[in-house]
Design an enzyme around this catalytic site. Structure first.
Site, PDB file in Angstrom:
ATOM      1  N   ASP A  31      51.975  37.933  28.705  1.00  0.00           N
ATOM      2  CA  ASP A  31      50.689  37.310  28.409  1.00  0.00           C
ATOM      3  C   ASP A  31      50.588  37.068  26.904  1.00  0.00           C
ATOM      4  OD1 ASP A  31      47.728  37.118  27.856  1.00  0.00           O
ATOM      5  OD2 ASP A  31      47.645  37.434  30.022  1.00  0.00           O
ATOM      6  N   ASN A  88      42.404  38.094  39.308  1.00  0.00           N
ATOM      7  CA  ASN A  88      41.032  37.611  39.156  1.00  0.00           C
ATOM      8  C   ASN A  88      40.866  36.325  39.964  1.00  0.00           C
ATOM      9  OD1 ASN A  88      40.545  39.658  37.206  1.00  0.00           O
ATOM     10  ND2 ASN A  88      41.492  38.384  35.654  1.00  0.00           N
ATOM     11  N   HIS A 101      47.550  33.911  39.911  1.00  0.00           N
ATOM     12  CA  HIS A 101      48.481  34.724  39.145  1.00  0.00           C
ATOM     13  C   HIS A 101      48.058  36.190  39.186  1.00  0.00           C
ATOM     14  CE1 HIS A 101      45.301  33.455  36.365  1.00  0.00           C
ATOM     15  NE2 HIS A 101      45.546  34.547  35.646  1.00  0.00           N
ATOM     16  N   HIS A 103      48.251  39.918  37.149  1.00  0.00           N
ATOM     17  CA  HIS A 103      48.447  40.587  35.867  1.00  0.00           C
ATOM     18  C   HIS A 103      49.086  41.948  36.132  1.00  0.00           C
ATOM     19  CE1 HIS A 103      45.574  38.066  33.457  1.00  0.00           C
ATOM     20  NE2 HIS A 103      45.120  37.823  34.675  1.00  0.00           N
TER      21      HIS A 103
END
Length: 115
Positions: A31, A88, A101, A103
């Site tokens: 990230d 999310n 996606h 995390h």
């Protein structure tokens, strides 16, 4: 691929990323705004805007993202110490790039509840 999607552009190689994983179904990369010492994103190569847009046919793909996150957690030495996997969905939950996606966060104590 969605022409205006940041992650689609990363997948296509139009935008550079520090890859931690890639296969025929997904890519994983660091990230650019890390929230933990290890903060990787796992993105399917096929564009799906949100988890709510996934279909029953996407079950294996979504499970594959989890498997890849666990693999990278192990490779980076976080498997035994612990790590968090988060997805999310939509703006109110913090989704800012509308391409599904995961995390992977690790390398520091992670409190509960998040946010």
């Amino acid at each position: 691929m969605a022409a205006d999607c940041l992650f689609c552009k990363i997948i296509e190689g139009q935008i550079p990323a520090k890859l931690v994983h890639q296969d025929d179904l997904c890519i994983g990369f660091m990230d650019i705004n890390p929230q933990a010492p290890t903060h990787c994103l796992f993105v399917p190569r096929r564009h799906i805007a949100t988890l709510g847009d996934a279909t029953v046919e996407d079950r294996e793909l979504l499970g594959h993202l989890l498997f890849c996150a666990a693999k990278v957690a192990r490779e980076k030495g976080h498997f035994d110490g612990g790590y968090r996997v988060v997805m999310n969905t939509n703006r109110a939950a913090g989704q800012t790039v509308f391409h599904v996606h995961l995390h992977l966060l690790a390398g520091r104590p992670l409190t509960w509840p998040p946010g």
